[in-house]
Design an enzyme around this catalytic site. Structure first.
Site, mmCIF file in Angstrom:
data_model
loop_
_atom_site.group_PDB
_atom_site.id
_atom_site.type_symbol
_atom_site.label_atom_id
_atom_site.label_comp_id
_atom_site.label_asym_id
_atom_site.label_seq_id
_atom_site.Cartn_x
_atom_site.Cartn_y
_atom_site.Cartn_z
ATOM 1 N N ARG A 128 0.813 -1.229 0.000
ATOM 2 C CA ARG A 128 0.000 0.000 0.000
ATOM 3 C C ARG A 128 0.843 1.274 0.000
ATOM 4 O O ARG A 128 0.388 2.319 0.461
ATOM 5 C CB ARG A 128 -0.986 0.011 1.179
ATOM 6 C CG ARG A 128 -2.019 -1.112 1.114
ATOM 7 C CD ARG A 128 -3.146 -0.878 2.120
ATOM 8 N NE ARG A 128 -4.146 -1.913 1.996
ATOM 9 C CZ ARG A 128 -4.164 -3.019 2.748
ATOM 10 N NH1 ARG A 128 -3.228 -3.213 3.667
ATOM 11 N NH2 ARG A 128 -5.113 -3.914 2.579
ATOM 12 N N LYS A 150 2.587 10.549 -11.524
ATOM 13 C CA LYS A 150 1.707 9.685 -12.315
ATOM 14 C C LYS A 150 2.437 8.377 -12.607
ATOM 15 O O LYS A 150 3.541 8.378 -13.140
ATOM 16 C CB LYS A 150 1.330 10.353 -13.628
ATOM 17 C CG LYS A 150 0.175 11.325 -13.544
ATOM 18 C CD LYS A 150 -0.222 11.737 -14.951
ATOM 19 C CE LYS A 150 -1.425 12.648 -14.940
ATOM 20 N NZ LYS A 150 -1.825 13.027 -16.317
ATOM 21 N N GLU A 192 8.085 16.921 -25.703
ATOM 22 C CA GLU A 192 7.503 17.307 -24.412
ATOM 23 C C GLU A 192 8.009 18.679 -23.971
ATOM 24 O O GLU A 192 7.295 19.434 -23.307
ATOM 25 C CB GLU A 192 7.820 16.253 -23.348
ATOM 26 C CG GLU A 192 7.154 14.903 -23.576
ATOM 27 C CD GLU A 192 5.676 14.880 -23.213
ATOM 28 O OE1 GLU A 192 5.141 15.913 -22.765
ATOM 29 O OE2 GLU A 192 5.048 13.813 -23.379
ATOM 30 N N LYS A 234 6.310 22.083 -14.809
ATOM 31 C CA LYS A 234 5.527 20.938 -14.346
ATOM 32 C C LYS A 234 5.372 20.959 -12.830
ATOM 33 O O LYS A 234 4.290 20.673 -12.300
ATOM 34 C CB LYS A 234 6.163 19.624 -14.793
ATOM 35 C CG LYS A 234 5.289 18.431 -14.395
ATOM 36 C CD LYS A 234 5.520 17.213 -15.244
ATOM 37 C CE LYS A 234 4.443 16.164 -14.966
ATOM 38 N NZ LYS A 234 4.631 14.943 -15.757
ATOM 39 N N ARG A 248 -3.832 20.655 -14.053
ATOM 40 C CA ARG A 248 -2.851 19.649 -14.463
ATOM 41 C C ARG A 248 -3.233 18.998 -15.798
ATOM 42 O O ARG A 248 -2.360 18.509 -16.526
ATOM 43 C CB ARG A 248 -2.682 18.583 -13.379
ATOM 44 C CG ARG A 248 -1.575 17.592 -13.731
ATOM 45 C CD ARG A 248 -1.140 16.738 -12.564
ATOM 46 N NE ARG A 248 -0.083 15.828 -12.995
ATOM 47 C CZ ARG A 248 0.593 15.031 -12.180
ATOM 48 N NH1 ARG A 248 0.335 15.037 -10.887
ATOM 49 N NH2 ARG A 248 1.531 14.241 -12.655
ATOM 50 N N ASN A 252 -1.646 17.624 -20.669
ATOM 51 C CA ASN A 252 -2.027 16.634 -21.680
ATOM 52 C C ASN A 252 -2.242 17.260 -23.050
ATOM 53 O O ASN A 252 -2.880 16.642 -23.924
ATOM 54 C CB ASN A 252 -3.298 15.898 -21.242
ATOM 55 C CG ASN A 252 -3.033 14.939 -20.107
ATOM 56 O OD1 ASN A 252 -2.135 14.118 -20.181
ATOM 57 N ND2 ASN A 252 -3.805 15.057 -19.038
ATOM 58 N N HIS A 255 -2.186 15.061 -26.078
ATOM 59 C CA HIS A 255 -2.136 13.664 -25.660
ATOM 60 C C HIS A 255 -3.386 12.866 -26.024
ATOM 61 O O HIS A 255 -3.311 11.646 -26.158
ATOM 62 C CB HIS A 255 -1.878 13.567 -24.151
ATOM 63 C CG HIS A 255 -0.450 13.822 -23.772
ATOM 64 N ND1 HIS A 255 0.202 14.997 -24.075
ATOM 65 C CD2 HIS A 255 0.458 13.043 -23.126
ATOM 66 C CE1 HIS A 255 1.444 14.939 -23.612
ATOM 67 N NE2 HIS A 255 1.622 13.777 -23.047
#
Length: 374
Positions: A128, A150, A192, A234, A248, A252, A255
């Protein structure tokens, strides 16, 4: 963390109770123990990497840790996007459990985005939540996937659809490691970097138009500035919106298109993630242009930079795709809310926003105008 003797740039990802540092510099892998040793509760680490990265960097990292009297075990996986799978996740978790890794221990992800995402997800679910460190060795991973927490794997339904938010305890971005990359990998990472200027910093985009070749050529000042500015942007966005509830999602940009192209090409060497993102960004600006949201000049500047640097800016550059197939894959995108697709569009270079006004019919017409088949 004290007594860091190597010269490096430092950026903090400011999260309440879970902040961590990103270090950017030349030679961080061979000096990794300086950063990692103070974090350990017992002198032992586990490294996850792939066979390509291991050839260049594993021995250097192990030597640094062992010289600091840290015991090291490592697991070497196959390179490539196919490794981001349930099978590899099970393999890594079983190995870490056999090694009796504890929650307070440090697992090290040494590699590009695939290794970072997979290792981070394993760390997220192992007992966990276990601590881990990112040592990204590709440009794409240094400026994007290693920062922000992520983690995840790919499945047949799409890219990164199984995963978790799990922040690293430290990121070491060694710019020297980039010298071992093929040019194609460097270009994929540069996509990117373009993204950060395109979504939120017009002056940085202008700098890339002027200095992009020096970044790709790994000129020390240029590559350090590009990686640092990307990580700063970022980090700022992640600090505001860790779990992608708002701002956030701007990260993307391109993407939604990119993930569809990746899915339909099988997540292989035919199309790298950064290549797909480059094409996706060009299409996002073209869609914004067609919707009269941004100027044709800005859309052209984005496509021109992408094309000039050697990345795909047009669908024809990567193959033939059916518009309905693309739309079906986009319907699985993580940004879909109540069945409605959301796209990151732009009002100008440096000003992206989230839109839910792109209907399937409009999208289909746009894709066909861009080169997809009916």
């Amino acid at each position: 963390m004290t007594d860091i003797k190597i010269s490096s740039e430092k950026i903090k990802v400011a999260l309440e109770g879970r902040s961590y540092d990103i270090f950017i510099g030349d030679g961080l892998i061979e000096n990794a123990a300086q950063f990692i040793s103070p974090m350990l509760e017992r002198p032992r680490c586990w490294i996850i990497t792939d066979s390509d990265v291991a050839t260049h960097h594993l021995e250097t990292l192990i030597n640094s840790l062992e010289q600091a009297k840290i015991d090291v075990a490592h697991k070497i996986l196959r390179p490539g996007e196919g490794t981001k799978s349930f099978a590899s996740l099970g393999l890594v978790c079983d190995w870490l459990l056999e090694e009796k890794v504890e929650r307070s221990d440090i697992i090290i992800a040494l590699g590009g985005g695939v290794i970072g995402d997979l290792t981070g997800f394993a760390a997220a679910i192992l007992k966990r939540g276990t601590r881990f460190v990112q040592i990204p060795t590709t440009l794409l991973a240094q400026v994007d996937s290693s920062v922000g927490g992520k983690t995840g794997i790919n499945v047949t339904h799409g890219k990164n659809l199984i995963g978790a938010f799990h922040q690293p305890d430290l990121v070491l971005a060694d710019t020297r490691a980039l010298s071992t990359l093929p040019r194609r990998q460097l270009l994929a990472g540069f996509a990117e970097i373009i993204k950060y200027g395109a979504l939120g910093d017009n002056s940085f985009f202008k700098w890339l138009e002027k200095n992009g070749d020096d970044v790709i050529g790994l000129k020390p000042e240029a590559i350090t500035h590009a990686v640092k500015r990307s990580c700063e942007m970022k980090a700022e966005i992640v600090a505001r919106d860790e779990r992608e509830a708002g701002d956030r999602a701007l990260l993307n940009l391109g993407h939604t298109f990119a993930h569809a192209f990746e899915a339909l090409t099988g997540y292989g060497d035919r199309l790298l993630h950064g290549e797909a993102v480059a094409l996706g960004m060009a299409m996002a600006f073209n869609l914004s242009r067609d919707l009269n949201l941004c100027s044709a000049e800005d859309a052209s500047r984005v496509s021109t930079l992408i094309d000039r640097i050697g990345l795909p800016a047009y669908i024809e550059a990567i193959g033939r795709f059916n518009a309905d197939d693309l739309i079906n894959v986009m319907g699985q995108d993580k940004k879909v809310v109540a069945g409605t697709m959301r796209f990151i569009l732009a009002r100008q270079i440096g000003e992206a926003f989230i839109s839910k006004d792109v209907t399937p019919n409009l999208l289909r017409s746009f894709l066909i105008s861009e080169g997809a088949t009916e």
